[in-house]
Scaffold this active site. Structure first.
Site, PDB file in Angstrom:
ATOM      1  N   HIS A 298       0.739  -1.307  -0.192  1.00 14.50           N
ATOM      2  CA  HIS A 298       0.075   0.013   0.142  1.00 14.50           C
ATOM      3  C   HIS A 298       0.842   1.353  -0.051  1.00 14.50           C
ATOM      4  CE1 HIS A 298      -3.097   2.605   2.092  1.00 14.50           C
ATOM      5  NE2 HIS A 298      -3.502   2.849   0.927  1.00 14.50           N
TER       6      HIS A 298
ATOM      7  N   HIS B 247      -1.041  10.753  -2.693  1.00 15.00           N
ATOM      8  CA  HIS B 247      -2.450  10.037  -2.123  1.00 15.00           C
ATOM      9  C   HIS B 247      -3.308  11.269  -1.873  1.00 15.00           C
ATOM     10  CE1 HIS B 247      -5.178   8.862   1.318  1.00 15.00           C
ATOM     11  NE2 HIS B 247      -5.385   7.666   0.444  1.00 15.00           N
TER      12      HIS B 247
END
Length: 501
Positions: free
Chosen positions: A266, A308
Site C-alpha cells: 500500500h 495520495h
C-alpha cells in the site's frame, strides 16, 4: 486507500532503528544497483555464441492456456529435435539428458522452446557430481536461442539449504550477474537425488517451485522479445528427465488452490519508507511484494503524479492542492524529510518516473486513479502506461466509476478493479457492468458479507482487500478465500505467508 479525509487516516508507525537501512535503500533507489556474485558463487564472463542465426520463420500461433508446448522424456538416441547445445557437454544417456560443466567458470547451456509470455517450465533434475556445494543448475526462463546474454534464470545449487540455495538471477549483456531474489529450499538437493523443480512465469513475474512447494516469487524477471527456454549447468554434472513447458493463461488475478495470498504494498512499503515515493517502491520490492499500490493525480499542467492526498501538505515540505501546483513545483518538493532524516530528498514521482522505475527494476503496479478525473485526464494516464510498455503490468483501480469507464473505453486491454468502502447490493452485477477483473473492498465491509467472495469468483472476478496490517486478519482473509491483501506491511505479510508454506 480511504475514500474520505485521507490526510488524517494514514496509520502511524514507530520509525526508530530504520535510518541506517533507509539511508542505504535511498542510495539504491536513486540509482540502479547490480548485485555482483563472487567468483565462488558465479561464473566469469563467457563469450557469446558467434554463429549467425538463420532468418526467423513466421511466428507460430499463440498456444492456448494449458497447451503443453514442450514435452520431452529423452527416450530417443540423441538430443531432441530443435534443441541447441550452446556450451559444454550435452548428451542423452539412459533415458535422461545429461549436461556437464567442468568448473565454476563454465556455464553449460542448452536452449529449446519458443518465446512465451505466460508459461510453466518443469523438470526432474539430479546432481550427479559437483565441484562444490555452491555449484548450480538452472531453468532458463528467457534465453536467446544462441545462448548469448542476456538471460533470466531460476537457479538451484546442490547446497539448496544455503541462504542462496535458490535464486532468481539475470546474466546481463555486460556478462555480469544481477541476483534479484534468493531463498532457502525446504530440503537439500545434494547429489544423487531427483528433485522436481518448476517456475511459473507471467511476464516479469515468476514463482520458484521446489518439489511442489512455492518458495519464492519475483517481479524482476527480465524479458526479451524472442527469448525461449533453456537448461543450464555450472561446475557439476546434472541429469534431467520429464521436461514440460506448458502455456498458461495471462496473469490471472484469482489465486489457485494452495497458492499464497497476493501481497499488494500500500503506497509502496509505507510503514518503512515515505509513502508513494520510488524509495517506498524499492523497499516494497525487496520486501517481497507482488504488486505496488500507488495513487495518481494530475498537476496543474496535466502531468500525472503519484500522491495520495488532495494536498502536498502532509507528505512534503510544500503546501497546496496538487491540482494547483505545476509539475516544476512538484518536482522541487522534498517528500522524504517528514518521514525520517535518512529519507530527506526523496521526491514526489511523476507517473512516468514510477513506470520507468518499475519497468527497469521490476514490479507490477496497482494504480489507483485518485478522485474524479475527466476523460482527457484518464487518457494522459493511459498514454503514460502505453508509452512505457507497461500495459501487461498495470491493474487500474478507482472508487470513481467514471474513471474506470473512461479507462475501459480508452484501453480495453487494461484490467480494472473497483474500490469500495461499502459493498454494492450486487457486486457481481456491478463487476459485469464495468468489466472488472477485481473487486477490492474494505476489510470491514467484506467481513460483514464474506459470501460475496464465492459469488465473485464464480463470475471470474478476484477479491483483494484493503488495508490490512495484522496477522489475525491475514489469517481470516486467507481462510475466507480472498485473493490478495493490500497492506502497509508487505515485508511482514510476505514473511507470514512464507512461514505458513
Amino acid at each position: 486507500m480511504t475514500k474520505s479525509h485521507p490526510s488524517t487516516s494514514a496509520p502511524q508507525y514507530d520509525r526508530t532503528g530504520r535510518t541506517g537501512l533507509l539511508a542505504a535503500l535511498l542510495a539504491s533507489a536513486l540509482g540502479v544497483t547490480t548485485v555482483a556474485l563472487t567468483a565462488q558463487h558465479a561464473a566469469s564472463a563467457v563469450p557469446a555464441a558467434s554463429a549467425t542465426p538463420a532468418a526467423a520463420p513466421a511466428a507460430p500461433a499463440a498456444p492456448t492456456p494449458g497447451e503443453v508446448v514442450v514435452d520431452e522424456s529423452f527416450n530417443g538416441p540423441g538430443l531432441p529435435a530443435g534443441w541447441t547445445a550452446v556450451e559444454g557437454g550435452w548428451k542423452v544417456e539412459n533415458g535422461r539428458l545429461v549436461g556437464a560443466s567442468t568448473d565454476w567458470n563454465q556455464q553449460t547451456r542448452i536452449t529449446f522452446g519458443r518465446h512465451l509470455t505466460d508459461f510453466r517450465i518443469e523438470v526432474t533434475a539430479r546432481f550427479e557430481t559437483v565441484v562444490d556445494a555452491a555449484r548450480w543448475t538452472a531453468l532458463g526462463l528467457d534465453v536467446p536461442a544462441n545462448g548469448a546474454t542476456p538471460w533470466s534464470i531460476a537457479t538451484m545449487r546442490s547446497g539448496t539449504t544455503a541462504a542462496n540455495g535458490l535464486e532468481f538471477a539475470q546474466r546481463t549483456p555486460a556478462d555480469t550477474w544481477n541476483v534479484t531474489n534468493t531463498a532457502v529450499a525446504p530440503s537439500a538437493a545434494g547429489t544423487g537425488r531427483d528433485v522436481r523443480i518448476a517456475a511459473e512465469v507471467h511476464g516479469t513475474t515468476a514463482r520458484w517451485i521446489f518439489d511442489g512447494r512455492e518458495v519464492m516469487r519475483t517481479t524482476q524477471t527480465a524479458r526479451s522479445a524472442d527469448g525461449g527456454q533453456a537448461l543450464l549447468v555450472n561446475g557439476s554434472q546434472v541429469s534431467f528427465d520429464d521436461l514440460k513447458v506448458t502455456a498458461l493463461a495471462p496473469g490471472a488475478f484469482i489465486r489457485r488452490p494452495g497458492a499464497p495470498l497476493t501481497v499488494f504494498a500500500h503506497r509502496g512499503a509505507s510503514s518503512a519508507a515515505p509513502e508513494n515515493t520510488l524509495l517506498s517502491d524499492e523497499v516494497a520490492r525487496r520486501a517481497g511484494a507482488d504488486w505496488i499500490e500507488n495513487d495518481v493525480q494530475p498537476s496543474r499542467d496535466g502531468v500525472p503524479y503519484v500522491l495520495h492526498d488532495d494536498t502536498v501538505n502532509r507528505t512534503t515540505n510544500g503546501a497546496g492542492r496538487i491540482r494547483d501546483l505545476t509539475s516544476a513545483q512538484l518536482d522541487g518538493l522534498d517528500a522524504g524529510s517528514w518521514f525520517a532524516p535518512a529519507t530527506a530528498g526523496a521526491r514526489v514521482p511523476s507517473l512516468a518516473a514510477q513506470l520507468d522505475d518499475l519497468r527497469t527494476r521490476g514490479g507490477s503496479l496497482l494504480l489507483e486513479i485518485k478522485g474524479p478525473h475527466t476523460r482527457d485526464e484518464v487518457a494522459r494516464i493511459v498514454k503514460d502506461v502505453r508509452d512505457h510498455g507497461m500495459t501487461g503490468r498495470v491493474l487500474v483501480q478507482s472508487f470513481e466509476v467514471d474513471a474506470l469507464r473512461h479507462t475501459r473505453e480508452l484501453a480495453p486491454d487494461l484490467p480494472l478493479a473497483l474500490l469500495r468502502a461499502d459493498l454494492d447490493a450486487d457486486p457481481v452485477a456491478v463487476a459485469r457492468d464495468l468489466g472488472l477483473s477485481a473487486y477490492n473492498p474494505a476489510d470491514a465491509a467484506l467481513a460483514a458479507r464474506p459470501g460475496v467472495i464465492e459469488a465473485l469468483h464464480a463470475a471470474g472476478v478476484a477479491v483483494n482487500v484493503w488495508t490490512v496490517d495484522t496477522a489475525a486478519r491475514w489469517k481470516a482473509l486467507d481462510a475466507a478465500g480472498v485473493d490478495g491483501v493490500i497492506t502497509n506491511r508487505p515485508a511482514e505479510l510476505a514473511g507470514w505467508l512464507s512461514a505458513r508454506q
